[in-house]
Design a protein around this motif. Structure first.
Motif, PDB file in Angstrom:
ATOM      1  N   CYS A  47       0.566  -1.325  -0.132  1.00  0.00           N
ATOM      2  CA  CYS A  47      -0.030   0.079   0.073  1.00  0.00           C
ATOM      3  C   CYS A  47       0.812   1.374  -0.239  1.00  0.00           C
ATOM      4  CB  CYS A  47      -0.916  -0.036   1.218  1.00  0.00           C
ATOM      5  SG  CYS A  47      -2.447  -1.367   1.236  1.00  0.00           S
ATOM      6  N   LEU A  48       1.962   1.201   0.338  1.00  0.00           N
ATOM      7  CA  LEU A  48       3.065   2.351   0.251  1.00  0.00           C
ATOM      8  C   LEU A  48       3.862   2.460  -1.099  1.00  0.00           C
ATOM      9  CD1 LEU A  48       4.607   2.085   3.898  1.00  0.00           C
ATOM     10  CD2 LEU A  48       2.774   3.655   2.965  1.00  0.00           C
ATOM     11  N   GLY A  49       3.352   1.218  -2.115  1.00  0.00           N
ATOM     12  CA  GLY A  49       3.949   1.292  -3.173  1.00  0.00           C
ATOM     13  C   GLY A  49       5.179   0.255  -3.610  1.00  0.00           C
ATOM     14  N   PHE A  50       5.624  -0.407  -2.590  1.00  0.00           N
ATOM     15  CA  PHE A  50       6.667  -1.261  -2.537  1.00  0.00           C
ATOM     16  C   PHE A  50       5.920  -2.700  -3.178  1.00  0.00           C
ATOM     17  CE2 PHE A  50       8.105   1.636   0.357  1.00  0.00           C
ATOM     18  CZ  PHE A  50       9.590   1.912   0.044  1.00  0.00           C
ATOM     19  N   LYS A  51       6.973  -3.646  -3.491  1.00  0.00           N
ATOM     20  CA  LYS A  51       6.705  -4.775  -3.937  1.00  0.00           C
ATOM     21  C   LYS A  51       6.549  -5.753  -2.797  1.00  0.00           C
ATOM     22  CE  LYS A  51       9.217  -4.403  -8.508  1.00  0.00           C
ATOM     23  NZ  LYS A  51      10.132  -5.041  -9.097  1.00  0.00           N
ATOM     24  N   PRO A  52       5.799  -6.742  -2.683  1.00  0.00           N
ATOM     25  CA  PRO A  52       5.370  -7.462  -1.670  1.00  0.00           C
ATOM     26  C   PRO A  52       6.612  -8.367  -1.138  1.00  0.00           C
ATOM     27  CG  PRO A  52       3.667  -8.013  -3.222  1.00  0.00           C
ATOM     28  CD  PRO A  52       4.719  -7.180  -3.838  1.00  0.00           C
ATOM     29  N   GLN A  53       7.447  -8.482  -2.034  1.00  0.00           N
ATOM     30  CA  GLN A  53       8.795  -9.097  -1.352  1.00  0.00           C
ATOM     31  C   GLN A  53       9.750  -8.239  -1.020  1.00  0.00           C
ATOM     32  OE1 GLN A  53       7.600  -9.027  -4.508  1.00  0.00           O
ATOM     33  NE2 GLN A  53       9.332  -9.054  -6.136  1.00  0.00           N
ATOM     34  N   ASP A  54       9.613  -6.837  -1.061  1.00  0.00           N
ATOM     35  CA  ASP A  54      10.533  -6.016  -0.690  1.00  0.00           C
ATOM     36  C   ASP A  54      11.139  -5.982   0.731  1.00  0.00           C
ATOM     37  OD1 ASP A  54      11.127  -5.093  -3.243  1.00  0.00           O
ATOM     38  OD2 ASP A  54       9.967  -3.330  -3.185  1.00  0.00           O
ATOM     39  N   LYS A  55      12.160  -5.866   1.060  1.00  0.00           N
ATOM     40  CA  LYS A  55      12.537  -5.443   2.647  1.00  0.00           C
ATOM     41  C   LYS A  55      12.861  -3.993   2.509  1.00  0.00           C
ATOM     42  CE  LYS A  55      15.262  -8.633   4.391  1.00  0.00           C
ATOM     43  NZ  LYS A  55      16.436  -9.440   4.432  1.00  0.00           N
ATOM     44  N   VAL A  56      11.899  -3.453   3.401  1.00  0.00           N
ATOM     45  CA  VAL A  56      12.078  -2.071   3.550  1.00  0.00           C
ATOM     46  C   VAL A  56      12.289  -1.610   4.977  1.00  0.00           C
ATOM     47  CG1 VAL A  56      10.656   0.174   3.147  1.00  0.00           C
ATOM     48  CG2 VAL A  56      10.165  -1.940   1.967  1.00  0.00           C
ATOM     49  N   VAL A  57      13.243  -0.907   4.868  1.00  0.00           N
ATOM     50  CA  VAL A  57      13.773  -0.342   6.396  1.00  0.00           C
ATOM     51  C   VAL A  57      13.527   1.265   6.498  1.00  0.00           C
ATOM     52  CG1 VAL A  57      15.698  -0.366   8.059  1.00  0.00           C
ATOM     53  CG2 VAL A  57      15.057  -2.547   6.463  1.00  0.00           C
ATOM     54  N   ILE A  58      13.334   1.599   7.858  1.00  0.00           N
ATOM     55  CA  ILE A  58      13.550   2.918   8.288  1.00  0.00           C
ATOM     56  C   ILE A  58      14.559   2.934   9.537  1.00  0.00           C
ATOM     57  CG2 ILE A  58      12.265   4.908   9.224  1.00  0.00           C
ATOM     58  CD1 ILE A  58       9.674   3.906   7.998  1.00  0.00           C
ATOM     59  N   VAL A  59      15.604   3.715   9.201  1.00  0.00           N
ATOM     60  CA  VAL A  59      16.299   3.867  10.227  1.00  0.00           C
ATOM     61  C   VAL A  59      16.062   5.133  11.101  1.00  0.00           C
ATOM     62  CG1 VAL A  59      18.933   3.649  11.079  1.00  0.00           C
ATOM     63  CG2 VAL A  59      18.223   2.461   8.967  1.00  0.00           C
ATOM     64  N   GLU A  60      16.040   4.913  12.390  1.00  0.00           N
ATOM     65  CA  GLU A  60      15.529   6.137  13.099  1.00  0.00           C
ATOM     66  C   GLU A  60      16.707   6.355  14.244  1.00  0.00           C
ATOM     67  OE1 GLU A  60      11.512   7.292  14.792  1.00  0.00           O
ATOM     68  OE2 GLU A  60      12.839   6.690  16.667  1.00  0.00           O
ATOM     69  N   ALA A  61      17.277   7.380  14.399  1.00  0.00           N
ATOM     70  CA  ALA A  61      18.042   7.892  15.451  1.00  0.00           C
ATOM     71  C   ALA A  61      17.002   8.424  16.638  1.00  0.00           C
ATOM     72  CB  ALA A  61      19.032   9.153  15.339  1.00  0.00           C
ATOM     73  N   THR A  62      17.013   7.836  17.781  1.00  0.00           N
ATOM     74  CA  THR A  62      16.150   8.267  18.888  1.00  0.00           C
ATOM     75  C   THR A  62      17.000   8.968  20.034  1.00  0.00           C
ATOM     76  OG1 THR A  62      14.354   7.216  20.004  1.00  0.00           O
ATOM     77  CG2 THR A  62      16.420   6.079  19.973  1.00  0.00           C
ATOM     78  N   ASP A  63      16.118   9.193  21.006  1.00  0.00           N
ATOM     79  CA  ASP A  63      16.551   9.941  22.023  1.00  0.00           C
ATOM     80  C   ASP A  63      17.008  11.657  21.767  1.00  0.00           C
ATOM     81  OD1 ASP A  63      16.025   7.843  23.516  1.00  0.00           O
ATOM     82  OD2 ASP A  63      18.184   7.271  23.850  1.00  0.00           O
ATOM     83  N   VAL A  64      17.012  11.890  20.472  1.00  0.00           N
ATOM     84  CA  VAL A  64      17.294  13.238  20.298  1.00  0.00           C
ATOM     85  C   VAL A  64      16.712  14.337  20.943  1.00  0.00           C
ATOM     86  CG1 VAL A  64      17.456  14.879  18.320  1.00  0.00           C
ATOM     87  CG2 VAL A  64      17.718  12.388  17.889  1.00  0.00           C
ATOM     88  N   LEU A  81      11.151  -0.990  11.094  1.00  0.00           N
ATOM     89  CA  LEU A  81      11.972   0.305  11.806  1.00  0.00           C
ATOM     90  C   LEU A  81      13.251  -0.274  12.362  1.00  0.00           C
ATOM     91  CD1 LEU A  81      11.711   3.050  12.619  1.00  0.00           C
ATOM     92  CD2 LEU A  81      10.351   2.484  14.337  1.00  0.00           C
ATOM     93  N   LEU A  82      14.100   0.512  12.417  1.00  0.00           N
ATOM     94  CA  LEU A  82      15.354   0.022  13.101  1.00  0.00           C
ATOM     95  C   LEU A  82      15.687   1.170  13.874  1.00  0.00           C
ATOM     96  CD1 LEU A  82      17.838  -1.657  14.014  1.00  0.00           C
ATOM     97  CD2 LEU A  82      18.772  -0.933  11.906  1.00  0.00           C
ATOM     98  N   PHE A  83      15.681   1.247  15.345  1.00  0.00           N
ATOM     99  CA  PHE A  83      16.052   2.219  16.224  1.00  0.00           C
ATOM    100  C   PHE A  83      17.655   2.282  16.421  1.00  0.00           C
ATOM    101  CE2 PHE A  83      11.782   1.262  18.174  1.00  0.00           C
ATOM    102  CZ  PHE A  83      11.435   2.351  17.698  1.00  0.00           C
ATOM    103  N   ILE A  84      18.293   3.419  16.106  1.00  0.00           N
ATOM    104  CA  ILE A  84      19.583   3.417  16.702  1.00  0.00           C
ATOM    105  C   ILE A  84      19.772   4.474  17.703  1.00  0.00           C
ATOM    106  CG2 ILE A  84      20.339   2.501  14.721  1.00  0.00           C
ATOM    107  CD1 ILE A  84      21.352   5.609  13.891  1.00  0.00           C
ATOM    108  N   ARG A  85      20.916   4.686  18.608  1.00  0.00           N
ATOM    109  CA  ARG A  85      21.089   5.514  19.690  1.00  0.00           C
ATOM    110  C   ARG A  85      22.535   6.382  19.568  1.00  0.00           C
ATOM    111  NH1 ARG A  85      17.870   1.558  21.346  1.00  0.00           N
ATOM    112  NH2 ARG A  85      16.097   2.108  22.377  1.00  0.00           N
TER     113      ARG A  85
END
Length: 329
Positions: free
Chosen positions: A34-51, A257-261
């Motif tokens: 529904c976001l426009g990717f293929k069903p087999q796509d491995k999609v990642v959001i890398v987020e820096a948290t605690d900012v 989603l991948l959290f990094i610090r």
């Protein structure tokens, strides 16, 4: 029948029950498609948290954003350096997440209070005038009215700071501490129109995928999984780059989603941050071009939160067709 539309209390409690008891069989959710990717796509959001917690955390996070190494970051309205971090975000005209905090585990070195004072929300504070240290203590003392007031005040502070908010997330997964906290936190998806993070990172990825599928069915637009690189006392910070590459490879198809610090390696950061070695190692790992090259070689697709926020708006306005059709098949 429409699956989502108005996010009713029954649907929220349906998600709560699944989180509390058992998971549905794991399978890919329709979110990526529904976001426009293929069903087999491995999609990642890398987020820096605690900012917004400490200046060296802020500097590291914005450096990684500026270099394109990560996709987003989340600001802490209750943090001691929030105003400075908010100014940096405004200058860059970027969308950011907001970390909602009802606890403070760093009572001594990095104390922070809520946006509202103890006199306004007394059930959220301990006898020392700090927010409760743990979600368990919060669960024991907090009243629903005080929780709603403080969460709304934190969101209002971020809006008043001129931030372009893309998503909300809970610090220390406080929303899972009791049913009242769950109900209040999850209701923010309908109330605010922002995408949500459920923060089920203590669970295996396939179990998270199953639970978040149920949340998406209820109209809560949240990534399929959320992870961070957990380290034991014996772990070596030098292995951080390799371990992140391995974690990315283990992620399932869908939106992850991948959290990094991260934090810079300054004397101030070393003195103030109890987990300083790992934070510095996170900064080093995500500054390493080899990690970026490895992700591309493994066909990782990266994205941000804007498309999830847009989808949450469509769900709230009853104009979404993709998820509705997928969940009604």
């Amino acid at each position: 029948m429409r699956v989502h539309g108005w996010l009713s209390q029954g649907l929220v409690w349906g998600f709560t029950a699944v989180v509390s008891v058992s998971a549905l069989p794991a399978q890919a959710t329709p979110l990526g498609s529904c976001l426009g990717f293929k069903p087999q796509d491995k999609v990642v959001i890398v987020e820096a948290t605690d900012v917004g917690m400490q200046p060296d955390i802020d500097a590291a996070a914005f450096e990684l954003i500026d270099s394109g190494a990560i996709q987003t970051l989340a600001l802490l309205p209750t943090g001691n350096s929030f105003d400075n971090a908010a100014q940096k975000a405004r200058t860059r005209n970027i969308s950011v997440g907001i970390t909602l905090a009802l606890t403070n585990e760093g009572q001594d070195k990095l104390p922070w209070r809520g946006v509202l004072p103890p006199a306004s929300v007394p059930s959220l504070y301990n006898s020392q005038g700090n927010l409760w240290r743990t979600p368990a203590e919060l669960s024991q003392h907090a009243t629903e009215n005080d929780v709603r007031l403080e969460l709304n005040a934190q969101i209002a502070k971020a809006r008043d700071a001129g931030l372009n908010i893309s998503h909300l997330e809970p610090r220390s997964a406080f929303w899972r501490a009791n049913p009242m906290l769950t109900r209040v936190y999850l209701s923010l998806a309908r109330q605010t129109g922002y995408a949500m993070i459920t923060a089920l990172g203590d669970m295996p990825l396939d179990r998270q995928q199953a639970l978040n599928r149920n949340g998406q069915r209820a109209g809560i637009i949240t990534p399929d999984t959320a992870s961070s690189l957990v380290s034991s006392a014996n772990s070596k910070t030098a292995d951080r780059t390799e371990n992140y590459a391995a974690l990315l490879r283990r992620m399932p198809a869908g939106v992850n989603l991948l959290f990094i610090r991260p934090a810079l390696g300054t004397p101030a950061a070393k003195a103030e941050l109890p987990d300083f070695p790992l934070r510095q190692a996170d900064y080093t790992a995500w500054s390493d071009s080899d990690l970026q090259k490895t992700a591309l070689r493994d066909r990782i697709r990266f994205t941000g939160f804007s498309s999830l926020q847009s989808l949450q708006g469509k769900v709230n306005n009853d104009t979404d067709e993709c998820l509705m059709q997928a969940f009604n098949q």
